[in-house]
Design a protein around this motif. Structure first.
Motif, short mmCIF file in Angstrom:
data_model
loop_
_atom_site.label_atom_id
_atom_site.label_comp_id
_atom_site.label_asym_id
_atom_site.label_seq_id
_atom_site.Cartn_x
_atom_site.Cartn_y
_atom_site.Cartn_z
N HIS A 155 1.82 6.95 -7.33
CA HIS A 155 0.59 6.28 -6.87
C HIS A 155 0.38 6.40 -5.36
N GLN A 156 1.14 7.25 -4.70
CA GLN A 156 0.76 7.63 -3.34
C GLN A 156 -0.33 8.71 -3.45
N ALA A 157 -0.45 9.27 -4.66
CA ALA A 157 -1.44 10.33 -4.89
C ALA A 157 -2.45 9.96 -5.99
N ILE A 158 -2.01 9.22 -7.01
CA ILE A 158 -2.90 8.89 -8.13
C ILE A 158 -3.48 7.49 -7.91
N TRP A 160 -4.93 3.83 -8.64
CA TRP A 160 -4.44 2.96 -9.72
C TRP A 160 -5.27 1.69 -9.80
N ALA A 161 -6.23 1.71 -10.71
CA ALA A 161 -7.10 0.54 -10.92
C ALA A 161 -6.26 -0.66 -11.31
N GLY A 162 -6.59 -1.80 -10.79
CA GLY A 162 -5.85 -3.03 -11.11
C GLY A 162 -4.59 -3.20 -10.28
N HIS A 163 -4.34 -2.24 -9.38
CA HIS A 163 -3.13 -2.28 -8.55
C HIS A 163 -3.46 -1.80 -7.14
N VAL A 164 -4.61 -2.22 -6.60
CA VAL A 164 -5.03 -1.62 -5.31
C VAL A 164 -4.05 -1.92 -4.18
N ASN A 165 -3.39 -3.08 -4.24
CA ASN A 165 -2.40 -3.40 -3.20
C ASN A 165 -1.23 -2.42 -3.24
N TYR A 166 -0.75 -2.15 -4.45
CA TYR A 166 0.40 -1.26 -4.64
C TYR A 166 0.05 0.18 -4.24
N ALA A 167 -1.08 0.67 -4.74
CA ALA A 167 -1.48 2.06 -4.43
C ALA A 167 -1.73 2.21 -2.93
N THR A 168 -2.30 1.20 -2.30
CA THR A 168 -2.54 1.25 -0.85
C THR A 168 -1.22 1.31 -0.09
N ALA A 169 -0.26 0.51 -0.52
CA ALA A 169 1.05 0.50 0.14
C ALA A 169 1.73 1.86 -0.01
N LYS A 170 1.70 2.43 -1.21
CA LYS A 170 2.38 3.72 -1.43
C LYS A 170 1.64 4.86 -0.72
N GLY A 171 0.30 4.78 -0.70
CA GLY A 171 -0.47 5.78 0.05
C GLY A 171 -0.14 5.71 1.53
N GLY A 172 0.01 4.49 2.05
CA GLY A 172 0.38 4.30 3.45
C GLY A 172 1.79 4.82 3.72
N LEU A 173 2.66 4.60 2.75
CA LEU A 173 4.04 5.05 2.90
C LEU A 173 4.12 6.58 3.05
N LYS A 174 3.23 7.28 2.35
CA LYS A 174 3.22 8.75 2.43
C LYS A 174 3.01 9.18 3.89
N LEU A 175 2.01 8.61 4.55
CA LEU A 175 1.75 9.03 5.92
C LEU A 175 2.71 8.42 6.93
N LEU A 176 3.27 7.26 6.59
CA LEU A 176 4.35 6.72 7.43
C LEU A 176 5.51 7.73 7.42
N MET A 177 5.88 8.15 6.21
CA MET A 177 7.01 9.09 6.07
C MET A 177 6.72 10.41 6.80
N GLU A 178 5.53 10.97 6.58
CA GLU A 178 5.22 12.28 7.17
C GLU A 178 5.12 12.19 8.70
N SER A 179 4.52 11.10 9.19
CA SER A 179 4.39 10.95 10.66
C SER A 179 5.75 10.74 11.30
N MET A 180 6.59 9.94 10.64
CA MET A 180 7.95 9.74 11.16
C MET A 180 8.71 11.06 11.15
N ASP A 255 8.71 12.86 -12.04
CA ASP A 255 7.72 12.13 -12.83
C ASP A 255 7.41 12.72 -14.20
N GLY A 256 8.24 13.67 -14.66
CA GLY A 256 7.97 14.28 -15.98
C GLY A 256 6.60 14.94 -16.06
N GLY A 257 6.06 15.28 -14.91
CA GLY A 257 4.77 15.99 -14.90
C GLY A 257 3.55 15.08 -14.86
N MET A 258 3.75 13.80 -14.57
CA MET A 258 2.64 12.84 -14.57
C MET A 258 1.51 13.24 -13.61
N LEU A 259 1.90 13.94 -12.56
CA LEU A 259 0.93 14.29 -11.53
C LEU A 259 0.07 15.50 -11.93
#
Ligand SMILES: NC(=O)c1ccc[n+]([C@@H]2O[C@H](COP(=O)([O-])OP(=O)(O)OC[C@H]3O[C@@H](n4cnc5c(N)ncnc54)[C@H](OP(=O)(O)O)[C@@H]3O)[C@@H](O)[C@H]2O)c1
Length: 268
Positions: A155-158, A160-180, A255-259
């Motif tokens: 969910h940093q990429a997909i 996720w309806a009903g989980h906007v807080n979670y998807a936002t956190a994981k999306g943010g984590l992607k760019l935190l990781m890459e910028s670091m 992810d067993g190909g989920m993406l």
């Protein structure tokens, strides 16, 4: 006898009293690392993880800390210094879910998930980098000054309806990781992320517990099975090891190909 992949390495796993963190702590220990098992509230579970590791001949200890508190994170790294003389691997894994439809989501649910899943990872990683610098490079231990692995999610990429807080956190984590990773690679600090798909743990029990839920979930997984925490742990051992020394700023999806947008298999 040949050395194990992580012999001589010292690791912190946050949120290791349960699920993915527990499997990661065990796998790192089995690969030869000494491991600090962090937990927030489940002391007995964390102590069981430590007992299991020690019984298999590994080295582990448990420390309570809330990763969203800077003071608590300092305490974690202080314990690593005191018990193991430092730290080489940090798996920033602690995470929570507070799900709700968009207009039903309380500000408290929003803050809680961002606080643990994103700010908590930032705080821990910041303290880790400070410690790596103080320790200095020891080529006999590792070609890297330190290794940080964030537990992200598909969910940093997909979305996720009903989980906007979670998807936002994981999306943010992607760019935190890459910028670091971009900022710290010249110092030989390797920052990467692991992104699990659907893994059977307490966090998503509703999604796999009943046959009906499982069948629905399996439609999203081309490989045809729900993941196990050990699937993630094996990949983390490799990312934490010097076998992946040239892997920097990457998200490894397990992810067993989920993406792969499986719904498009039947045409789009
Ligand atoms: N399961 C999946 O399908 C899946 C998929 C993608 C990503 N993930 C990610 O994987 C990570 C681990 O999740 P899981 O599935 O293993 O869930 P879990 O079984 O519920 O484990 C969560 C762990 O996080 C700890 N934790 C929660 N808040 C904390 C805090 N403030 N400080 C320190 N520790 C805290 C919990 O400790 P206590 O119990 O001691 O409070 C527990 O050990 C999370 O980041 C999650 O987002 C999971």
């Amino acid at each position: 006898m040949t050395d194990k992949l992580l012999t001589g390495q010292r690791a912190l796993v946050t949120g290791a009293s349960s699920g993915i963190g527990r499997a990661v702590a065990s796998a790192l220990a089995d690969a030869g690392a000494a491991v600090l098992v962090n937990y927030r509230s489940s002391q007995e579970d964390a102590e069981q993880v430590v007992r299991d590791i020690n019984q298999r001949g590994g080295k582990a200890f448990a420390v309570q800390a809330d990763v969203a508190s800077p003071g608590n994170c300092e305490k974690l790294f202080g314990a690593l210094e005191q018990k193991l003389g430092g730290v080489d691997i940090v798996v920033a894994n602690a995470g929570v879910q507070r799900d709700a439809a968009f207009t039903e989501m309380t500000l408290d649910d929003w803050h809680k998930v961002i606080e643990v899943n994103l700010t908590g990872q930032f705080i821990c990683a910041q303290e880790a980098v400070r410690r790596f610098r103080l320790q200095g490079l020891d080529p006999d231990r590792s070609p890297a000054l330190g290794k940080i692995i964030f537990t992200s999610s598909v969910h940093q990429a997909i979305p996720w309806a009903g989980h906007v807080n979670y998807a936002t956190a994981k999306g943010g984590l992607k760019l935190l990781m890459e910028s670091m990773a971009q900022e710290l690679a010249p110092e030989k600090i390797r920052v990467n992320a692991i992104a699990p798909g659907a893994i059977k743990t307490a966090i998503n029990q509703d999604a796999w517990e009943t046959r009906e839920a499982r069948e629905k979930l399996l439609k999203l997984i081309p490989y045809g099975r729900v993941g196990e925490a050990e699937d993630i742990a094996k990949a983390v051992v490799w990312l934490a090891s010097d076998e992946s020394d040239y892997v920097v700023g990457t998200t490894l999806f397990v992810d067993g190909g989920m993406l792969l947008y499986p719904a498009f298999r039947e045409g789009g």
